[in-house]
Design a protein around this motif. Structure first.
Motif, PDB file in Angstrom:
ATOM      1  N   THR A   1     -23.405  40.277  25.350  1.00  0.00           N
ATOM      2  CA  THR A   1     -22.712  38.995  25.308  1.00  0.00           C
ATOM      3  C   THR A   1     -21.390  39.155  26.053  1.00  0.00           C
ATOM      4  O   THR A   1     -20.777  40.227  26.031  1.00  0.00           O
ATOM      5  N   PHE A   2     -20.977  38.090  26.705  1.00  0.00           N
ATOM      6  CA  PHE A   2     -19.752  38.107  27.499  1.00  0.00           C
ATOM      7  C   PHE A   2     -18.884  36.938  27.065  1.00  0.00           C
ATOM      8  O   PHE A   2     -19.383  35.840  26.802  1.00  0.00           O
ATOM      9  N   SER A   3     -17.585  37.179  26.983  1.00  0.00           N
ATOM     10  CA  SER A   3     -16.670  36.098  26.625  1.00  0.00           C
ATOM     11  C   SER A   3     -15.362  36.262  27.393  1.00  0.00           C
ATOM     12  O   SER A   3     -14.916  37.369  27.658  1.00  0.00           O
ATOM     13  N   ASP A   4     -14.793  35.138  27.706  1.00  0.00           N
ATOM     14  CA  ASP A   4     -13.516  35.109  28.401  1.00  0.00           C
ATOM     15  C   ASP A   4     -12.418  35.374  27.391  1.00  0.00           C
ATOM     16  O   ASP A   4     -12.389  34.763  26.323  1.00  0.00           O
ATOM     17  N   SER A   5     -11.525  36.274  27.724  1.00  0.00           N
ATOM     18  CA  SER A   5     -10.435  36.571  26.801  1.00  0.00           C
ATOM     19  C   SER A   5      -9.389  35.461  26.793  1.00  0.00           C
ATOM     20  O   SER A   5      -8.547  35.413  25.918  1.00  0.00           O
ATOM     21  N   ASP A   6      -9.446  34.552  27.760  1.00  0.00           N
ATOM     22  CA  ASP A   6      -8.524  33.426  27.820  1.00  0.00           C
ATOM     23  C   ASP A   6      -9.181  32.221  27.133  1.00  0.00           C
ATOM     24  O   ASP A   6     -10.182  31.703  27.622  1.00  0.00           O
ATOM     25  N   PRO A   7      -8.633  31.738  26.028  1.00  0.00           N
ATOM     26  CA  PRO A   7      -9.272  30.636  25.302  1.00  0.00           C
ATOM     27  C   PRO A   7      -9.328  29.333  26.083  1.00  0.00           C
ATOM     28  O   PRO A   7     -10.092  28.447  25.755  1.00  0.00           O
ATOM     29  N   TRP A   8      -8.512  29.193  27.137  1.00  0.00           N
ATOM     30  CA  TRP A   8      -8.529  27.975  27.929  1.00  0.00           C
ATOM     31  C   TRP A   8      -9.460  28.081  29.128  1.00  0.00           C
ATOM     32  O   TRP A   8      -9.567  27.166  29.918  1.00  0.00           O
TER      33      TRP A   8
END
Length: 138
Positions: free
Chosen positions: A55-62
């Motif tokens: 799984t991949f996620s952006d560390s920037d919530p915006w």
């Protein structure tokens, strides 16, 4: 064409597209994950392997691109734009294709082709993406 992300220390540190198996392009001790089906992924994203599922996620919530991604794109784009503009304005590919090119024209087109190949291999440089030696325009 498939798109792969290299994962180092839980982060995406390289993105690469190829028609070849990734093991033909890079050493087998590197962790590359096929991300072709993902709609979006970028440098510095978090990467987690849970029981073989990545799984991949952006560390920037915006959802903003990372500073590194922005910098790489801002350095890459003008080089490619300048090369494409020169090829369009000089019509080198058409001169060669139609048999109207001089030997200098043919050598110039080969130099531009090598430039584009070198640009496509920038992400294979040691230290990429933190250290990049950009190819010189012909």
């Amino acid at each position: 064409m498939k798109k792969y992300a290299r994962v180092v220390s839980g982060k995406v540190d390289n993105l690469f597209e190829t028609n070849n198996p990734i093991t033909e392009e890079f050493p087998s001790d590197q962790v590359w994950v096929d991300v072709t089906a993902l709609p979006k992924i970028d440098y510095s994203w978090n990467a987690v392997n849970t029981d073989g599922a990545w799984t991949f996620s952006d560390s920037d919530p915006w959802g903003q691109p990372s500073w590194l991604s922005i910098q790489l794109r801002s350095e890459r784009a003008p080089r490619l734009d300048r090369a494409n503009a020169t090829l369009a304005s000089t019509a080198l590919p058409y001169k060669v294709e139609l048999g109207l090119a001089t030997p200098a024209d043919e050598a110039g087109l080969l130099a531009y082709k090598q430039f584009f190949i070198d640009m496509s291999n920038v992400n294979k440089q040691p230290g990429y993406p933190l250290t990049v030696t950009w190819p010189e325009l012909p």
